[in-house]
Write an enzyme that holds these catalytic residues in place. Structure first.
Site, PDB file in Angstrom:
ATOM      1  N   ARG A   6      62.589  33.989  50.698  1.00 16.84           N
ATOM      2  CA  ARG A   6      61.253  34.052  51.286  1.00 16.84           C
ATOM      3  C   ARG A   6      60.148  33.562  50.336  1.00 16.84           C
ATOM      4  O   ARG A   6      59.029  33.324  50.750  1.00 16.84           O
ATOM      5  CB  ARG A   6      60.965  35.489  51.747  1.00 16.84           C
ATOM      6  CG  ARG A   6      61.750  35.870  52.991  1.00 16.84           C
ATOM      7  CD  ARG A   6      61.747  37.368  53.221  1.00 16.84           C
ATOM      8  NE  ARG A   6      62.750  38.058  52.402  1.00 16.84           N
ATOM      9  CZ  ARG A   6      62.953  39.372  52.421  1.00 16.84           C
ATOM     10  NH1 ARG A   6      62.219  40.138  53.206  1.00 16.84           N
ATOM     11  NH2 ARG A   6      63.881  39.917  51.660  1.00 16.84           N
TER      12      ARG A   6
ATOM     13  N   THR B 228      73.437  43.852  48.926  1.00 12.64           N
ATOM     14  CA  THR B 228      73.067  44.800  47.858  1.00 12.64           C
ATOM     15  C   THR B 228      74.220  45.750  47.519  1.00 12.64           C
ATOM     16  O   THR B 228      74.370  46.144  46.361  1.00 12.64           O
ATOM     17  CB  THR B 228      71.817  45.608  48.268  1.00 12.64           C
ATOM     18  OG1 THR B 228      71.997  46.096  49.601  1.00 12.64           O
ATOM     19  CG2 THR B 228      70.574  44.761  48.220  1.00 12.64           C
TER      20      THR B 228
ATOM     21  N   ASP C 285      62.717  43.219  42.038  1.00  9.00           N
ATOM     22  CA  ASP C 285      61.478  42.716  42.656  1.00  9.00           C
ATOM     23  C   ASP C 285      60.467  43.820  42.978  1.00  9.00           C
ATOM     24  O   ASP C 285      59.654  43.665  43.872  1.00  9.00           O
ATOM     25  CB  ASP C 285      61.822  41.907  43.926  1.00  9.00           C
ATOM     26  CG  ASP C 285      62.496  42.751  45.002  1.00  9.00           C
ATOM     27  OD1 ASP C 285      62.853  43.906  44.717  1.00  9.00           O
ATOM     28  OD2 ASP C 285      62.660  42.254  46.130  1.00  9.00           O
TER      29      ASP C 285
ATOM     30  N   LYS D 260      43.910  21.640  16.172  1.00  9.33           N
ATOM     31  CA  LYS D 260      45.348  21.775  16.447  1.00  9.33           C
ATOM     32  C   LYS D 260      46.068  21.888  15.123  1.00  9.33           C
ATOM     33  O   LYS D 260      45.834  21.064  14.231  1.00  9.33           O
ATOM     34  CB  LYS D 260      45.861  20.554  17.224  1.00  9.33           C
ATOM     35  CG  LYS D 260      47.275  20.712  17.677  1.00  9.33           C
ATOM     36  CD  LYS D 260      48.124  19.468  17.532  1.00  9.33           C
ATOM     37  CE  LYS D 260      48.321  19.031  16.119  1.00  9.33           C
ATOM     38  NZ  LYS D 260      49.234  17.908  15.932  1.00  9.33           N
TER      39      LYS D 260
ATOM     40  N   TYR E 169      37.256  16.689  16.141  1.00  7.93           N
ATOM     41  CA  TYR E 169      38.692  16.937  16.293  1.00  7.93           C
ATOM     42  C   TYR E 169      39.326  17.133  14.925  1.00  7.93           C
ATOM     43  O   TYR E 169      39.273  16.241  14.061  1.00  7.93           O
ATOM     44  CB  TYR E 169      39.390  15.770  17.014  1.00  7.93           C
ATOM     45  CG  TYR E 169      40.888  15.949  16.981  1.00  7.93           C
ATOM     46  CD1 TYR E 169      41.482  17.042  17.630  1.00  7.93           C
ATOM     47  CD2 TYR E 169      41.718  15.087  16.279  1.00  7.93           C
ATOM     48  CE1 TYR E 169      42.846  17.264  17.570  1.00  7.93           C
ATOM     49  CE2 TYR E 169      43.085  15.298  16.219  1.00  7.93           C
ATOM     50  CZ  TYR E 169      43.647  16.387  16.867  1.00  7.93           C
ATOM     51  OH  TYR E 169      44.992  16.603  16.801  1.00  7.93           O
TER      52      TYR E 169
ATOM     53  N   ALA F 284      28.784  16.929  12.547  1.00  6.22           N
ATOM     54  CA  ALA F 284      29.029  16.601  13.955  1.00  6.22           C
ATOM     55  C   ALA F 284      29.875  15.335  14.086  1.00  6.22           C
ATOM     56  O   ALA F 284      29.746  14.403  13.302  1.00  6.22           O
ATOM     57  CB  ALA F 284      27.693  16.403  14.657  1.00  6.22           C
TER      58      ALA F 284
END
Ligand code: UD1
Ligand code: MG
Length: 480
Positions: A16, A84, A108, A355, A370, A384
């Site tokens: 489902r 089950t 679930d 990073k 960066y 800047a």
């Protein structure tokens, strides 16, 4: 009571959900569904925990191993999903020597509480076994198994929806799929299960009728929101909605302020210190921890990151696998990608991306920059628009900037490169080689001023423009 074992049913496909992913791997508040019963089994101090796997077995086993914590878990492979009852029979195989009760949990039902299982245990003990199960009552019982009771109100059977008569379909008390069953009874009874029902499956629910033939079966009535489980995407949304509310309430009670709480998402495994303020629509995801006295401004998204005390994450910043030490500031619109580490009091401003870079104590990179694969010391100022040119199309290279360096705006560090202590990089410099300690590096061309030349240029350009417009006008005229 003797030792308890737990079986978690997680072999089903979850048709489902209409998903490529097995149902128990669908996520709720940052964790796969199966992690929730696993966490519960750990708190129950269950002597043995067995997870029944089948559909996408390898992926489910991997996930279980990731989330099982310290408890030892065995897997039982249900090759075909025959129902089950068959799943539990399979789950009993590793429990050959177990005597005493077995909790049966569904993979679930993520909101199930320990409190309800304790009640189930009590109800089981009161009747002396061999079976107790959890029910809930709903005006819309849908596809759930109906609880059939005798005249004296004891449960005598669970009838699956598809096997119900019209009058049985109207019963509003339904089976939540959570059981405590004596191991000996379970072994004997599952052997006698038949699949002569509407779905051609071996139903675990048939055990209720078998137990009720000779014993009093116990039930515990639980709130629907806690035990109704997640069978489709609608259920997932409802479950997540409930759990999010619970998580927010927990942190509010622990001294965290949350603005417009209904818009804030905090995953199950996140931790937050007191006196931290979380703005509207902020998301704390995965295993993120936030210290005390922090400000997380609106719209910030923080995943799997460690934020220390008194940190400010300004609006719309995005952090992933990052570490931010105390008194540091990020954003607005800062981005810390995996491996970023801001040391104490460091500042990262708007449109700055890091990073795999360490920004040292008190160092600043405040605008449009960066910084990739870098190691930046203490007291460094990055102006800047600076760029660490870390990638040559094949390999990533490192930029090292030692303590107290000043990097002027619009500079590029072409890695691998090292700028030694106290050096000064002039604005607009492309650094391609080592800068010695306390040296100044400058690579831009010298400025020349020609007096009055601007006026001549303007005049020349104005005339050229006029000439062009005249030419175009004559061309379009001849066309007419
Ligand atoms: C089941 C109950 C139903 C109850 C409902 C509550 C049966 C026959 N029905 O129906 O009475 O109201 O739960 O949520 O038990 N599973 C396996 N192997 C299988 C089949 C299922 O491991 O062969 C697992 C599933 O992965 C899931 C759990 O068992 O975790 C329940 O299966 P599901 O198909 O969701 O049963 P329901 O139709 O919801
Ligand atoms: Mg179900």
């Amino acid at each position: 009571m003797s030792d308890i074992a737990t079986i978690i049913l997680a072999a089903g496909k979850g048709t489902r959900m209409k998903s490529e992913r097995a149902k128990v791997l669908q996520e709720v508040c940052g964790l796969p569904l199966v992690a929730y019963p696993l966490g519960l089994a750990a708190t129950l101090r269950s002597k043995s925990t067995v997870v029944v796997v089948g559909h996408q077995r390898e992926a489910v086993e991997q996930t279980v191993n990731r989330f099982k914590g310290k408890q030892s878990v065995e897997f039982a492979h249900q090759r075909e999903q025959l129902g089950t009852g068959h799943a539990v029979m399979t789950g009993m195989k590793p429990l050959k020597s177990h005597e005493g009760p077995v909790f049966i949990l569904s993979g679930d039902v993520p909101l199930l509480r320990k409190r309800t299982l304790n009640q189930l245990k009590k109800a089981y003990e009161k009747k002396g076994g061999p079976l107790a199960f959890v029910t809930f009552t709903t005006p819309e019982p849908g596809g759930y198994g109906r609880v059939i009771r005798s005249e004296n109100n004891s449960p005598v059977a669970i009838r699956e929806f598809r096997d119900c008569s019209e009058s049985e379909k109207k019963i509003c008390e339904v089976n939540a799929g959570i059981y405590l069953i004596d191991a000996g009874f379970l072994r004997r009874a599952t052997r006698n299960l038949k699949s002569d029902n509407a779905q051609g499956e071996f139903y675990l629910t048939d055990l209720i009728e078998m137990a009720a033939a000779t014993h009093d079966v116990a039930t515990v009535d639980a709130p629907m929101a806690e035990v109704s489980g997640a069978n489709d995407r609608f259920d997932l949304v409802m479950v997540e909605h409930t759990l999010r509310q619970e998580i927010r309430s927990k942190w509010l009670a622990a001294g965290v302020s949350i603005q417009s709480p209904e818009t804030v998402h905090i995953d199950t495994d996140c931790k937050i210190g007191s006196d931290t303020w979380i703005g509207a629509a902020a998301h704390l995801q995965g295993s993120t921890t936030v210290g005390k006295g922090c400000i997380i401004e609106p719209g910030a998204i923080i995943r799997d990151s460690q934020i220390a005390d008194n940190v400010v994450i300004k609006a719309y910043s995005v952090l992933e696998n990052a570490k931010v030490d105390s008194d540091a500031t990020v954003g607005p619109m800062g981005r810390l990608r995996p491996g970023s580490h801001l040391k104490k009091g460091a500042h990262v401003g708007n449109w700055v991306e890091l990073k795999n870079t360490v920004l040292g104590e008190g160092s600043k990179a405040n605008h449009l920059t960066y910084l990739g694969d870098g190691e930046i010391g203490k007291g460094v100022n990055i102006g800047a628009g600076c760029i660490f040119c870390n990638y040559d199309g094949f390999l990533k290279h490192k930029t090292i900037i030692e303590d107290n360096v000043f990097v002027g705006s619009d500079s590029q560090m072409v890695a691998p490169v090292i700028i030694r202590k106290g050096a000064y990089v002039a604005t607009g410099t492309t650094v391609t080689g080592e800068v010695p300690a306390n040296a100044m590096a400058i690579s831009r061309g010298r400025q020349i001023n020609r007096n009055g030349l601007a006026l001549k240029i303007r005049k020349r350009l104005k005339e050229a423009k006029k000439e062009l417009q005249k030419k175009r006008g004559t061309e379009s005229g001849t066309k007419k």
